[in-house]
Design a protein around this motif. Structure first.
Motif, PDB file in Angstrom:
ATOM      1  N   LYS A   1       9.953  24.124 -27.779  1.00  0.00           N
ATOM      2  CA  LYS A   1       9.433  22.768 -28.005  1.00  0.00           C
ATOM      3  C   LYS A   1       8.542  22.311 -26.841  1.00  0.00           C
ATOM      4  CE  LYS A   1      11.533  18.233 -28.949  1.00  0.00           C
ATOM      5  NZ  LYS A   1      10.587  17.681 -29.911  1.00  0.00           N
TER       6      LYS A   1
ATOM      7  N   TRP B  68       5.247  24.285 -26.383  1.00  0.00           N
ATOM      8  CA  TRP B  68       4.319  23.884 -27.460  1.00  0.00           C
ATOM      9  C   TRP B  68       3.703  22.526 -27.156  1.00  0.00           C
ATOM     10  CZ3 TRP B  68       1.405  25.195 -31.370  1.00  0.00           C
ATOM     11  CH2 TRP B  68       1.030  24.237 -32.311  1.00  0.00           C
TER      12      TRP B  68
ATOM     13  N   LEU C  31       2.597  28.620 -28.827  1.00  0.00           N
ATOM     14  CA  LEU C  31       3.832  28.742 -29.609  1.00  0.00           C
ATOM     15  C   LEU C  31       4.515  30.069 -29.299  1.00  0.00           C
ATOM     16  CD1 LEU C  31       5.606  27.430 -31.763  1.00  0.00           C
ATOM     17  CD2 LEU C  31       4.244  28.621 -33.506  1.00  0.00           C
TER      18      LEU C  31
ATOM     19  N   ASP D 254       7.945  32.641 -29.859  1.00  0.00           N
ATOM     20  CA  ASP D 254       9.064  32.913 -30.759  1.00  0.00           C
ATOM     21  C   ASP D 254      10.337  32.838 -29.895  1.00  0.00           C
ATOM     22  OD1 ASP D 254       9.151  35.625 -29.490  1.00  0.00           O
ATOM     23  OD2 ASP D 254      10.588  35.922 -31.113  1.00  0.00           O
TER      24      ASP D 254
ATOM     25  N   VAL E 213       6.054  33.562 -36.558  1.00  0.00           N
ATOM     26  CA  VAL E 213       6.267  33.376 -38.003  1.00  0.00           C
ATOM     27  C   VAL E 213       7.503  34.142 -38.487  1.00  0.00           C
ATOM     28  CG1 VAL E 213       4.905  35.296 -38.979  1.00  0.00           C
ATOM     29  CG2 VAL E 213       5.010  33.106 -40.181  1.00  0.00           C
TER      30      VAL E 213
ATOM     31  N   TYR F 140      10.267  31.545 -38.350  1.00  0.00           N
ATOM     32  CA  TYR F 140       9.767  30.212 -38.702  1.00  0.00           C
ATOM     33  C   TYR F 140      10.905  29.213 -38.885  1.00  0.00           C
ATOM     34  CZ  TYR F 140      11.170  31.267 -43.468  1.00  0.00           C
ATOM     35  OH  TYR F 140      11.911  31.574 -44.576  1.00  0.00           O
ATOM     36  N   ASP F 141      12.095  29.716 -39.336  1.00  0.00           N
ATOM     37  CA  ASP F 141      13.214  28.796 -39.572  1.00  0.00           C
ATOM     38  C   ASP F 141      13.722  28.177 -38.272  1.00  0.00           C
ATOM     39  OD1 ASP F 141      13.845  31.430 -38.959  1.00  0.00           O
ATOM     40  OD2 ASP F 141      15.877  31.269 -39.749  1.00  0.00           O
TER      41      ASP F 141
ATOM     42  N   GLU G 235       9.782  26.114 -36.721  1.00  0.00           N
ATOM     43  CA  GLU G 235       9.127  24.993 -37.406  1.00  0.00           C
ATOM     44  C   GLU G 235       9.834  23.649 -37.211  1.00  0.00           C
ATOM     45  OE1 GLU G 235       8.312  26.375 -41.402  1.00  0.00           O
ATOM     46  OE2 GLU G 235       6.594  27.559 -40.723  1.00  0.00           O
TER      47      GLU G 235
ATOM     48  N   THR H  67       8.689  22.226 -33.758  1.00  0.00           N
ATOM     49  CA  THR H  67       7.312  21.779 -33.561  1.00  0.00           C
ATOM     50  C   THR H  67       6.898  20.792 -34.635  1.00  0.00           C
ATOM     51  OG1 THR H  67       6.428  23.544 -34.945  1.00  0.00           O
ATOM     52  CG2 THR H  67       6.667  24.025 -32.598  1.00  0.00           C
TER      53      THR H  67
ATOM     54  N   GLU I  11       5.637  21.656 -37.334  1.00  0.00           N
ATOM     55  CA  GLU I  11       4.443  22.177 -38.016  1.00  0.00           C
ATOM     56  C   GLU I  11       4.725  23.523 -38.638  1.00  0.00           C
ATOM     57  OE1 GLU I  11       0.708  21.993 -35.918  1.00  0.00           O
ATOM     58  OE2 GLU I  11       1.435  20.278 -34.774  1.00  0.00           O
ATOM     59  N   LYS I  12       4.040  23.822 -39.708  1.00  0.00           N
ATOM     60  CA  LYS I  12       4.173  25.128 -40.354  1.00  0.00           C
ATOM     61  C   LYS I  12       3.476  26.187 -39.501  1.00  0.00           C
ATOM     62  CE  LYS I  12       5.455  25.828 -44.934  1.00  0.00           C
ATOM     63  NZ  LYS I  12       6.715  26.130 -44.362  1.00  0.00           N
ATOM     64  N   VAL I  13       4.121  27.356 -39.388  1.00  0.00           N
ATOM     65  CA  VAL I  13       3.437  28.469 -38.721  1.00  0.00           C
ATOM     66  C   VAL I  13       2.634  29.196 -39.789  1.00  0.00           C
ATOM     67  CG1 VAL I  13       3.717  30.492 -37.242  1.00  0.00           C
ATOM     68  CG2 VAL I  13       5.501  28.742 -37.271  1.00  0.00           C
TER      69      VAL I  13
END
Ligand SMILES: *Cc1c(COP(=O)(O)O)cnc(C)c1O
Length: 432
Positions: free
Chosen positions: A343, A346, A352, A354, A385, A388-389, A392, A395, A397-399
């Protein structure tokens, strides 16, 4: 190059034999008999070399007796045909992005190299070689893509039904051809137990040549040196070498980096960035090596309680604890800190990470706080990505999905469902 077993109870073997066998008969890991040196002029001229030429020079002493030069050049060029960019995140911290390969994880490099070596060795044999592997997610995809369409090699992957992500499942099941996915009604531990039983079953191994593709195989371990050199090539302050911080689970990746350093790669220090599975950081503090059961965390590819490659790290330092500590530090990062790091990084920088990369970032930041003036690189080992769970919700926001993954998700799944019992696997292997 010859390879000896670290358990010292098996004969020395060639690169070819070590690649086909995986592990020595005495259950030891293979280790090169001598460590090659790259001379100072080679390092000084690194920016004048292509990645493929550089990687060839690094691996040639390890494999050159068993694979002719033109073949080895082709194998290396195919292994490194995607970029490994070094991206500046803040004043002191850079990310080495190792997720631009076909399955978006750093394991692509090792899997691509190993698969092509095994494919070359398979050509000289009349029998097919079967690669048998159990996966909890990432390894299976990298192995499947690495071995896809390699002649003379069949791949059988066991994965726990319903326990891998949808992207991971498609990476295992959508390829077809020589890649066979067995969907096991059970857990990852069941899959791993079944694979171990197959390797130990002589009535099976007499009929089918089986090999594993896990990270202890020298042909997966050694090519991981390549991208440490690619990172140094992109490092602008050549006279002030970077600290390398490596998110670690089985310790194959960091061990390859330290091997590269001993062979001549300039590096200020190495950091083993771990989640709650922190046998090595605790060892570096206390001198006591205490194996634990693996604990589940957000950075799940590093959930390893007993890292298999650490014996190789120890061997690189002649089992001398003081010398090892000069070159290696360890940090432990909790899941809460991992989320907080994803977080904050970002929000502050727009970069971003992982969950694995976040463990690396925070470990490096802690080291630099204790060693002002140093700059470093953390290895970003997977594309965000894939997680992503986790990412997302942090942030908001969608990756975006890379186009290669988008395509994959539309392909049909092909798997054979089997029970979590060894006879089911044995039957499959004898009939196919
Ligand atoms: C496998 C993996 C790791 C751990 O690498 P080791 O070589 O086992 O230490 C770290 N991050 C990701 C994303 C992985 O898939």
């Amino acid at each position: 190059m010859k390879y000896y077993s670290l358990n010292q109870q098996s004969p020395k073997v060639s690169f070819k034999e070590a690649t086909i066998k995986g592990q020595a008969p005495d259950k030891g890991l293979y280790f090169p008999e001598s460590l090659p040196r790259l001379d100072k002029n080679w390092i000084a001229g690194i920016n004048g070399k292509s990645n493929a030429a550089l990687a060839f020079d690094v691996i040639q002493p390890y494999a050159g007796n068993d694979i002719p030069e033109d073949e080895l050049r082709r194998i290396v060029a195919e292994t490194v045909n995607f970029p490994s960019p070094l991206v500046q995140v803040n004043d002191h911290i850079f990310a080495l992005e190792l997720f631009h390969g076909p399955t978006l994880a750093f394991k692509d490099t090792g899997a691509r190299f190993m698969s092509r070596c095994l494919g070359y060795f398979a050509k000289e044999r009349s029998e097919k070689i079967t690669v048998l592997v159990a996966t909890s997610g990432d390894t299976g995809g990298a192995v499947a893509h690495g071995f896809y369409d390699v002649e003379g090699v069949d791949v059988v992957i066991l994965y726990p039904s319903g326990k891998v992500s949808s992207v991971q499942e498609k990476q295992l099941t959508a390829l077809g051809k020589n890649i066979h996915a067995l969907e096991v009604n059970g857990t990852f531990d069941d899959c791993q137990r079944m694979v171990k039983q197959a390797f130990a079953d002589e009535s099976l191994t007499q009929k089918r040549v089986l090999t594993s593709a896990n990270s202890i195989n020298v042909a997966r371990w050694l090519p991981q040196q390549f991208y440490y050199f690619f990172a140094y090539k992109q490092w602008s302050e050549k006279e002030n070498p970077p600290v390398f911080c490596v998110p670690s689970g089985n310790f194959g990746n960091i061990c390859a980096g330290m091997l590269a350093h001993i062979s001549g790669l300039p590096a200020a220090h190495f950091i083993a960035a771990c989640n709650a599975n922190n046998v090595v950081p605790r060892y570096l503090h206390s001198g006591k090596y205490e194996v634990k059961e693996a604990l589940p965390t957000l950075s799940n590819a590093m959930d390893v309680g007993d890292p298999s490659n650490f014996v190789r790290v120890l061997q690189l330092f002649g089992n001398n604890f003081i010398n090892l500590k000069k070159m290696l530090s360890g940090y432990t990062i909790t899941d809460a800190e991992t989320k907080d790091t994803i977080k904050k990084v970002w929000e502050k920088t727009g970069y971003l990470t992982d969950p694995h990369g976040a463990v690396g970032y925070l470990s490096l930041q802690r080291y630099i706080a204790q060693h002002p003036g140093q700059k470093g690189i953390f290895l970003e080992t997977a594309h965000p990505v894939k997680f992503y769970d986790v990412v997302e919700p942090l942030t908001g926001e969608k990756v975006p999905l890379p186009p290669s993954v988008e395509r994959l998700l539309h392909l049909p799944k092909h798997s054979i469902v089997i029970d979590a019992a060894y006879p089911a696997l044995k039957n499959y292997l004898l009939q196919h």
